[in-house]
Scaffold this active site. Structure first.
Site, PDB file in Angstrom:
ATOM      1  N   SER A   1       0.857  -1.184   0.000  1.00 56.37           N
ATOM      2  CA  SER A   1       0.000   0.000   0.000  1.00 56.37           C
ATOM      3  C   SER A   1       0.891   1.231   0.000  1.00 56.37           C
ATOM      4  O   SER A   1       1.981   1.215   0.589  1.00 56.37           O
ATOM      5  CB  SER A   1      -0.884   0.023   1.248  1.00 56.37           C
ATOM      6  OG  SER A   1      -1.499   1.291   1.395  1.00 56.37           O
TER       7      SER A   1
ATOM      8  N   TYR B   1      -2.659  -0.431   9.991  1.00 56.64           N
ATOM      9  CA  TYR B   1      -2.638  -0.842   8.581  1.00 56.64           C
ATOM     10  C   TYR B   1      -1.269  -0.534   7.968  1.00 56.64           C
ATOM     11  O   TYR B   1      -0.663  -1.380   7.303  1.00 56.64           O
ATOM     12  CB  TYR B   1      -3.744  -0.106   7.824  1.00 56.64           C
ATOM     13  CG  TYR B   1      -3.873  -0.476   6.365  1.00 56.64           C
ATOM     14  CD1 TYR B   1      -4.602  -1.597   5.963  1.00 56.64           C
ATOM     15  CD2 TYR B   1      -3.273   0.297   5.368  1.00 56.64           C
ATOM     16  CE1 TYR B   1      -4.725  -1.928   4.628  1.00 56.64           C
ATOM     17  CE2 TYR B   1      -3.385  -0.030   4.036  1.00 56.64           C
ATOM     18  CZ  TYR B   1      -4.121  -1.149   3.666  1.00 56.64           C
ATOM     19  OH  TYR B   1      -4.229  -1.476   2.339  1.00 56.64           O
TER      20      TYR B   1
HETATM   21  P1  NDP Z   1     -11.523  -5.920  -1.131  1.00 51.05           P
HETATM   22  O1  NDP Z   1     -12.050  -5.711   0.236  1.00 51.05           O
HETATM   23  O2  NDP Z   1     -12.284  -5.396  -2.287  1.00 51.05           O
HETATM   24  O3  NDP Z   1     -11.220  -7.480  -1.368  1.00 51.05           O
HETATM   25  C1  NDP Z   1     -10.512  -8.177  -0.378  1.00 51.05           C
HETATM   26  C2  NDP Z   1     -10.230  -9.583  -0.840  1.00 51.05           C
HETATM   27  O4  NDP Z   1      -9.447 -10.233   0.177  1.00 51.05           O
HETATM   28  C3  NDP Z   1     -11.486 -10.424  -1.003  1.00 51.05           C
HETATM   29  O5  NDP Z   1     -11.256 -11.378  -2.008  1.00 51.05           O
HETATM   30  C4  NDP Z   1     -11.622 -11.089   0.370  1.00 51.05           C
HETATM   31  O6  NDP Z   1     -12.320 -12.335   0.351  1.00 51.05           O
HETATM   32  C5  NDP Z   1     -10.166 -11.345   0.692  1.00 51.05           C
HETATM   33  N1  NDP Z   1      -9.929 -11.460   2.108  1.00 51.05           N
HETATM   34  C6  NDP Z   1     -10.190 -10.564   3.094  1.00 51.05           C
HETATM   35  N2  NDP Z   1      -9.851 -11.068   4.289  1.00 51.05           N
HETATM   36  C7  NDP Z   1      -9.367 -12.313   4.054  1.00 51.05           C
HETATM   37  C8  NDP Z   1      -8.878 -13.343   4.879  1.00 51.05           C
HETATM   38  N3  NDP Z   1      -8.814 -13.214   6.198  1.00 51.05           N
HETATM   39  N4  NDP Z   1      -8.476 -14.499   4.287  1.00 51.05           N
HETATM   40  C9  NDP Z   1      -8.549 -14.661   2.959  1.00 51.05           C
HETATM   41  N5  NDP Z   1      -9.011 -13.729   2.113  1.00 51.05           N
HETATM   42  C10 NDP Z   1      -9.418 -12.563   2.666  1.00 51.05           C
HETATM   43  O7  NDP Z   1     -10.052  -5.267  -1.106  1.00 51.05           O
HETATM   44  P2  NDP Z   1      -9.121  -4.714  -2.282  1.00 51.05           P
HETATM   45  O8  NDP Z   1      -9.284  -5.513  -3.509  1.00 51.05           O
HETATM   46  O9  NDP Z   1      -9.278  -3.248  -2.338  1.00 51.05           O
HETATM   47  O10 NDP Z   1      -7.675  -4.989  -1.624  1.00 51.05           O
HETATM   48  C11 NDP Z   1      -6.778  -5.979  -2.091  1.00 51.05           C
HETATM   49  C12 NDP Z   1      -5.407  -5.691  -1.508  1.00 51.05           C
HETATM   50  O11 NDP Z   1      -4.976  -4.394  -1.925  1.00 51.05           O
HETATM   51  C13 NDP Z   1      -5.405  -5.682   0.032  1.00 51.05           C
HETATM   52  O12 NDP Z   1      -4.206  -6.271   0.502  1.00 51.05           O
HETATM   53  C14 NDP Z   1      -5.433  -4.199   0.347  1.00 51.05           C
HETATM   54  O13 NDP Z   1      -4.864  -3.928   1.613  1.00 51.05           O
HETATM   55  C15 NDP Z   1      -4.604  -3.635  -0.796  1.00 51.05           C
HETATM   56  N6  NDP Z   1      -4.808  -2.213  -1.055  1.00 51.05           N
HETATM   57  C16 NDP Z   1      -6.019  -1.729  -1.485  1.00 51.05           C
HETATM   58  C17 NDP Z   1      -6.183  -0.380  -1.728  1.00 51.05           C
HETATM   59  C18 NDP Z   1      -7.461   0.215  -2.208  1.00 51.05           C
HETATM   60  O14 NDP Z   1      -7.553   1.473  -2.279  1.00 51.05           O
HETATM   61  N7  NDP Z   1      -8.470  -0.590  -2.585  1.00 51.05           N
HETATM   62  C19 NDP Z   1      -5.066   0.564  -1.526  1.00 51.05           C
HETATM   63  C20 NDP Z   1      -3.848  -0.041  -1.076  1.00 51.05           C
HETATM   64  C21 NDP Z   1      -3.736  -1.382  -0.855  1.00 51.05           C
HETATM   65  P3  NDP Z   1     -13.937 -12.428   0.607  1.00 51.05           P
HETATM   66  O15 NDP Z   1     -14.576 -11.888  -0.654  1.00 51.05           O
HETATM   67  O16 NDP Z   1     -14.215 -13.868   0.825  1.00 51.05           O
HETATM   68  O17 NDP Z   1     -14.217 -11.563   1.794  1.00 51.05           O
END
Ligand code: NDP
Length: 246
Positions: free
Chosen positions: A141, A155
Protein backbone atom coordinates in the site's frame (compact mmCIF):
# COMPACT_ATOMS: atom_id res chain seq x y z
CA UNK A 1 -1.54 -13.30 -25.04
CA UNK A 2 0.08 -16.51 -23.80
CA UNK A 3 3.31 -15.40 -22.14
CA UNK A 4 2.28 -17.31 -19.00
CA UNK A 5 1.33 -20.52 -20.85
CA UNK A 6 2.15 -23.57 -18.76
CA UNK A 7 2.44 -21.51 -15.56
CA UNK A 8 0.34 -21.99 -12.42
CA UNK A 9 -0.56 -19.06 -10.17
CA UNK A 10 -2.13 -18.73 -6.73
CA UNK A 11 -3.75 -15.40 -5.81
CA UNK A 12 -4.86 -14.93 -2.20
CA UNK A 13 -8.08 -12.96 -1.75
CA UNK A 14 -9.12 -13.41 -5.37
CA UNK A 15 -12.90 -13.32 -5.01
CA UNK A 16 -13.29 -9.61 -5.70
CA UNK A 17 -11.51 -6.28 -6.10
CA UNK A 18 -7.81 -6.18 -6.90
CA UNK A 19 -7.28 -9.93 -6.37
CA UNK A 20 -10.05 -10.84 -8.82
CA UNK A 21 -8.58 -8.48 -11.43
CA UNK A 22 -5.13 -10.04 -10.95
CA UNK A 23 -6.51 -13.60 -11.22
CA UNK A 24 -8.34 -12.76 -14.47
CA UNK A 25 -5.35 -10.94 -15.95
CA UNK A 26 -2.98 -13.85 -15.26
CA UNK A 27 -5.50 -16.24 -16.83
CA UNK A 28 -5.82 -13.94 -19.86
CA UNK A 29 -2.03 -14.13 -20.16
CA UNK A 30 -2.16 -17.94 -20.21
CA UNK A 31 -1.78 -19.11 -16.60
CA UNK A 32 -3.93 -21.59 -14.72
CA UNK A 33 -5.09 -19.78 -11.59
CA UNK A 34 -6.12 -20.84 -8.09
CA UNK A 35 -7.53 -18.22 -5.75
CA UNK A 36 -8.41 -18.09 -2.08
CA UNK A 37 -11.26 -16.31 -0.37
CA UNK A 38 -12.45 -15.80 3.22
CA UNK A 39 -16.23 -16.09 2.94
CA UNK A 40 -17.50 -15.18 -0.54
CA UNK A 41 -17.67 -18.68 -2.08
CA UNK A 42 -20.16 -17.65 -4.76
CA UNK A 43 -18.10 -14.69 -5.90
CA UNK A 44 -14.90 -16.75 -5.88
CA UNK A 45 -16.64 -19.30 -8.08
CA UNK A 46 -17.69 -16.48 -10.41
CA UNK A 47 -14.04 -15.53 -10.88
CA UNK A 48 -13.22 -19.19 -11.54
CA UNK A 49 -15.89 -19.22 -14.25
CA UNK A 50 -14.24 -16.17 -15.85
CA UNK A 51 -10.86 -17.96 -15.73
CA UNK A 52 -12.40 -21.01 -17.42
CA UNK A 53 -14.02 -18.77 -20.04
CA UNK A 54 -10.49 -17.59 -20.86
CA UNK A 55 -9.61 -21.23 -21.58
CA UNK A 56 -7.59 -21.81 -18.41
CA UNK A 57 -8.03 -24.02 -15.36
CA UNK A 58 -9.37 -22.25 -12.26
CA UNK A 59 -9.82 -23.28 -8.63
CA UNK A 60 -11.42 -21.50 -5.64
CA UNK A 61 -10.12 -22.40 -2.17
CA UNK A 62 -11.65 -21.29 1.14
CA UNK A 63 -8.68 -20.23 3.27
CA UNK A 64 -8.69 -17.58 5.98
CA UNK A 65 -5.34 -15.82 5.73
CA UNK A 66 -5.42 -15.29 9.51
CA UNK A 67 -4.97 -19.07 9.81
CA UNK A 68 -1.39 -19.99 8.86
CA UNK A 69 -2.21 -23.68 8.45
CA UNK A 70 -5.05 -22.85 6.03
CA UNK A 71 -2.71 -20.67 3.97
CA UNK A 72 -0.15 -23.47 3.67
CA UNK A 73 -2.94 -25.94 2.82
CA UNK A 74 -4.09 -23.63 -0.01
CA UNK A 75 -0.61 -23.69 -1.53
CA UNK A 76 -0.47 -27.48 -1.23
CA UNK A 77 -3.96 -27.84 -2.76
CA UNK A 78 -2.90 -25.70 -5.71
CA UNK A 79 0.11 -27.95 -6.33
CA UNK A 80 -1.99 -31.11 -5.86
CA UNK A 81 -4.64 -29.93 -8.37
CA UNK A 82 -2.43 -28.27 -10.98
CA UNK A 83 0.86 -30.12 -10.51
CA UNK A 84 3.07 -27.10 -9.82
CA UNK A 85 3.17 -23.49 -8.68
CA UNK A 86 5.12 -20.77 -10.50
CA UNK A 87 3.49 -17.55 -9.29
CA UNK A 88 2.25 -16.52 -5.84
CA UNK A 89 0.41 -13.25 -5.32
CA UNK A 90 -0.09 -12.29 -1.65
CA UNK A 91 -3.10 -10.00 -2.01
CA UNK A 92 -5.72 -10.84 0.67
CA UNK A 93 -6.27 -7.86 2.90
CA UNK A 94 -8.48 -6.00 5.32
CA UNK A 95 -8.70 -2.33 6.32
CA UNK A 96 -8.65 -1.88 10.09
CA UNK A 97 -9.33 1.74 11.01
CA UNK A 98 -8.80 3.47 14.32
CA UNK A 99 -6.36 5.63 16.24
CA UNK A 100 -3.99 4.04 18.73
CA UNK A 101 -6.42 4.54 21.62
CA UNK A 102 -9.15 2.64 19.76
CA UNK A 103 -7.48 -0.42 18.24
CA UNK A 104 -7.62 -3.68 20.22
CA UNK A 105 -4.88 -6.29 20.66
CA UNK A 106 -7.09 -8.73 18.75
CA UNK A 107 -7.20 -6.35 15.77
CA UNK A 108 -3.43 -5.91 15.90
CA UNK A 109 -2.83 -9.67 15.86
CA UNK A 110 -5.40 -10.37 13.13
CA UNK A 111 -4.12 -7.61 10.85
CA UNK A 112 -0.48 -8.66 11.19
CA UNK A 113 -1.50 -12.29 10.62
CA UNK A 114 -3.40 -11.52 7.41
CA UNK A 115 -1.00 -8.99 5.89
CA UNK A 116 2.43 -10.10 7.11
CA UNK A 117 2.42 -13.65 8.51
CA UNK A 118 0.25 -15.05 5.71
CA UNK A 119 2.59 -13.59 3.09
CA UNK A 120 5.52 -15.18 4.88
CA UNK A 121 4.05 -18.67 5.27
CA UNK A 122 2.50 -18.74 1.79
CA UNK A 123 5.84 -17.76 0.27
CA UNK A 124 7.64 -20.34 2.41
CA UNK A 125 5.25 -23.08 1.26
CA UNK A 126 5.24 -22.01 -2.39
CA UNK A 127 9.02 -21.57 -2.64
CA UNK A 128 9.47 -25.25 -1.76
CA UNK A 129 7.75 -26.15 -5.04
CA UNK A 130 8.96 -23.33 -7.31
CA UNK A 131 11.43 -23.88 -10.11
CA UNK A 132 13.80 -21.29 -11.61
CA UNK A 133 11.68 -18.48 -13.03
CA UNK A 134 9.27 -18.55 -10.06
CA UNK A 135 7.64 -15.28 -9.03
CA UNK A 136 6.34 -13.94 -5.72
CA UNK A 137 4.47 -10.62 -5.62
CA UNK A 138 2.86 -9.08 -2.55
CA UNK A 139 0.30 -6.29 -2.55
CA UNK A 140 1.38 -3.53 -0.18
CA UNK A 141 0.00 0.00 0.00
CA UNK A 142 1.15 3.57 -0.48
CA UNK A 143 0.41 3.87 3.26
CA UNK A 144 3.47 1.67 3.90
CA UNK A 145 5.63 4.61 2.83
CA UNK A 146 3.60 7.74 3.50
CA UNK A 147 0.70 8.27 5.91
CA UNK A 148 -1.19 11.50 5.18
CA UNK A 149 -4.05 11.09 7.72
CA UNK A 150 -4.71 9.54 11.16
CA UNK A 151 -6.35 6.21 11.97
CA UNK A 152 -4.22 3.89 9.86
CA UNK A 153 -1.09 3.26 11.95
CA UNK A 154 -1.89 -0.45 12.28
CA UNK A 155 -2.64 -0.84 8.58
CA UNK A 156 0.53 1.09 7.66
CA UNK A 157 2.64 -1.02 10.04
CA UNK A 158 1.30 -4.27 8.62
CA UNK A 159 1.98 -3.19 5.03
CA UNK A 160 5.42 -1.73 5.83
CA UNK A 161 6.43 -5.20 7.05
CA UNK A 162 6.17 -6.36 3.43
CA UNK A 163 8.95 -3.98 2.37
CA UNK A 164 11.58 -5.69 4.51
CA UNK A 165 10.12 -9.10 3.77
CA UNK A 166 10.33 -8.53 0.02
CA UNK A 167 13.94 -7.40 0.13
CA UNK A 168 15.00 -10.22 2.44
CA UNK A 169 13.21 -12.93 0.51
CA UNK A 170 14.65 -11.64 -2.77
CA UNK A 171 18.07 -12.34 -1.24
CA UNK A 172 17.03 -15.79 0.01
CA UNK A 173 15.61 -16.91 -3.34
CA UNK A 174 17.85 -15.05 -5.79
CA UNK A 175 20.27 -17.93 -6.22
CA UNK A 176 17.32 -20.08 -7.36
CA UNK A 177 16.31 -17.43 -9.95
CA UNK A 178 13.02 -16.72 -8.18
CA UNK A 179 12.01 -13.05 -8.02
CA UNK A 180 10.19 -11.36 -5.14
CA UNK A 181 8.50 -7.99 -5.50
CA UNK A 182 5.90 -5.66 -4.09
CA UNK A 183 3.17 -3.58 -5.72
CA UNK A 184 1.89 -0.63 -3.70
CA UNK A 185 -1.62 0.45 -4.76
CA UNK A 186 -2.88 3.90 -4.01
CA UNK A 187 -6.60 4.61 -3.79
CA UNK A 188 -8.19 1.93 -5.95
CA UNK A 189 -11.92 1.59 -6.59
CA UNK A 190 -12.99 -1.59 -4.76
CA UNK A 191 -15.41 -2.48 -1.97
CA UNK A 192 -12.57 -1.76 0.50
CA UNK A 193 -12.20 1.79 -0.81
CA UNK A 194 -15.01 2.81 -3.19
CA UNK A 195 -14.36 5.80 -5.45
CA UNK A 196 -17.69 7.28 -4.26
CA UNK A 197 -17.04 6.61 -0.55
CA UNK A 198 -17.03 9.28 2.18
CA UNK A 199 -13.22 9.76 2.09
CA UNK A 200 -12.86 9.45 -1.67
CA UNK A 201 -12.67 13.15 -2.55
CA UNK A 202 -9.95 13.69 0.06
CA UNK A 203 -7.98 10.72 -1.27
CA UNK A 204 -8.40 11.91 -4.87
CA UNK A 205 -7.12 15.29 -3.76
CA UNK A 206 -3.82 13.73 -2.71
CA UNK A 207 -3.11 12.41 -6.20
CA UNK A 208 -1.24 14.13 -9.02
CA UNK A 209 -3.62 12.74 -11.65
CA UNK A 210 -6.79 13.61 -9.73
CA UNK A 211 -8.33 10.15 -9.91
CA UNK A 212 -8.75 6.75 -8.30
CA UNK A 213 -7.14 3.73 -9.84
CA UNK A 214 -9.01 0.69 -11.10
CA UNK A 215 -8.18 -2.88 -9.99
CA UNK A 216 -6.96 -3.52 -13.56
CA UNK A 217 -4.23 -0.88 -13.06
CA UNK A 218 -2.76 -2.98 -10.25
CA UNK A 219 -3.21 -6.21 -12.22
CA UNK A 220 -1.23 -4.75 -15.14
CA UNK A 221 1.82 -4.12 -12.95
CA UNK A 222 1.57 -7.57 -11.35
CA UNK A 223 1.34 -9.12 -14.82
CA UNK A 224 4.50 -7.30 -15.86
CA UNK A 225 6.42 -8.49 -12.80
CA UNK A 226 5.39 -12.14 -13.22
CA UNK A 227 5.86 -12.18 -16.99
CA UNK A 228 9.10 -12.38 -19.01
CA UNK A 229 9.52 -8.60 -18.78
CA UNK A 230 9.96 -8.90 -15.01
CA UNK A 231 12.81 -11.40 -15.09
CA UNK A 232 15.43 -8.94 -13.84
CA UNK A 233 13.32 -7.10 -11.24
CA UNK A 234 13.61 -8.40 -7.68
CA UNK A 235 13.53 -6.98 -4.16
CA UNK A 236 11.74 -4.00 -5.64
CA UNK A 237 8.44 -2.14 -5.43
CA UNK A 238 6.16 -0.53 -8.00
CA UNK A 239 3.87 2.26 -6.77
CA UNK A 240 0.58 2.46 -8.69
CA UNK A 241 -1.09 5.45 -7.06
CA UNK A 242 -1.85 8.24 -9.56
CA UNK A 243 1.01 10.11 -7.94
CA UNK A 244 -0.33 10.36 -4.39
CA UNK A 245 3.08 9.61 -2.87
CA UNK A 246 4.95 11.82 -5.33
P1 NDP B 1 -11.52 -5.92 -1.13
O1 NDP B 1 -12.05 -5.71 0.24
O2 NDP B 1 -12.28 -5.40 -2.29
O3 NDP B 1 -11.22 -7.48 -1.37
C1 NDP B 1 -10.51 -8.18 -0.38
C2 NDP B 1 -10.23 -9.58 -0.84
O4 NDP B 1 -9.45 -10.23 0.18
C3 NDP B 1 -11.49 -10.42 -1.00
O5 NDP B 1 -11.26 -11.38 -2.01
C4 NDP B 1 -11.62 -11.09 0.37
O6 NDP B 1 -12.32 -12.33 0.35
C5 NDP B 1 -10.17 -11.35 0.69
N1 NDP B 1 -9.93 -11.46 2.11
C6 NDP B 1 -10.19 -10.56 3.09
N2 NDP B 1 -9.85 -11.07 4.29
C7 NDP B 1 -9.37 -12.31 4.05
C8 NDP B 1 -8.88 -13.34 4.88
N3 NDP B 1 -8.81 -13.21 6.20
N4 NDP B 1 -8.48 -14.50 4.29
C9 NDP B 1 -8.55 -14.66 2.96
N5 NDP B 1 -9.01 -13.73 2.11
C10 NDP B 1 -9.42 -12.56 2.67
O7 NDP B 1 -10.05 -5.27 -1.11
P2 NDP B 1 -9.12 -4.71 -2.28
O8 NDP B 1 -9.28 -5.51 -3.51
O9 NDP B 1 -9.28 -3.25 -2.34
O10 NDP B 1 -7.68 -4.99 -1.62
C11 NDP B 1 -6.78 -5.98 -2.09
C12 NDP B 1 -5.41 -5.69 -1.51
O11 NDP B 1 -4.98 -4.39 -1.93
C13 NDP B 1 -5.41 -5.68 0.03
O12 NDP B 1 -4.21 -6.27 0.50
C14 NDP B 1 -5.43 -4.20 0.35
O13 NDP B 1 -4.86 -3.93 1.61
C15 NDP B 1 -4.60 -3.63 -0.80
N6 NDP B 1 -4.81 -2.21 -1.05
C16 NDP B 1 -6.02 -1.73 -1.49
C17 NDP B 1 -6.18 -0.38 -1.73
C18 NDP B 1 -7.46 0.22 -2.21
O14 NDP B 1 -7.55 1.47 -2.28
N7 NDP B 1 -8.47 -0.59 -2.59
C19 NDP B 1 -5.07 0.56 -1.53
C20 NDP B 1 -3.85 -0.04 -1.08
C21 NDP B 1 -3.74 -1.38 -0.86
P3 NDP B 1 -13.94 -12.43 0.61
O15 NDP B 1 -14.58 -11.89 -0.65
O16 NDP B 1 -14.21 -13.87 0.83
O17 NDP B 1 -14.22 -11.56 1.79
Amino acid sequence: MSELAGKVALVTGGSRGIGAAIAKKLAANGADVALTYASAADRAQGVVEDIKAAGRRGLAIAADSADAAAVVAAVEQTVAEFGRIDILVNNAGIFPYGTIDEVTLEEVDRTLAIHARAAYVASQAAAKHMEAGGRIVSIGSTLAERVPYPGVALYAMSKAALIGFTKGLARDLGERDITVNLVHPGSTDTEMNPADGPQADDERGLTALGRYGQPEDIAASVAHLVGPGGRNITGSAIVVDAGSNA
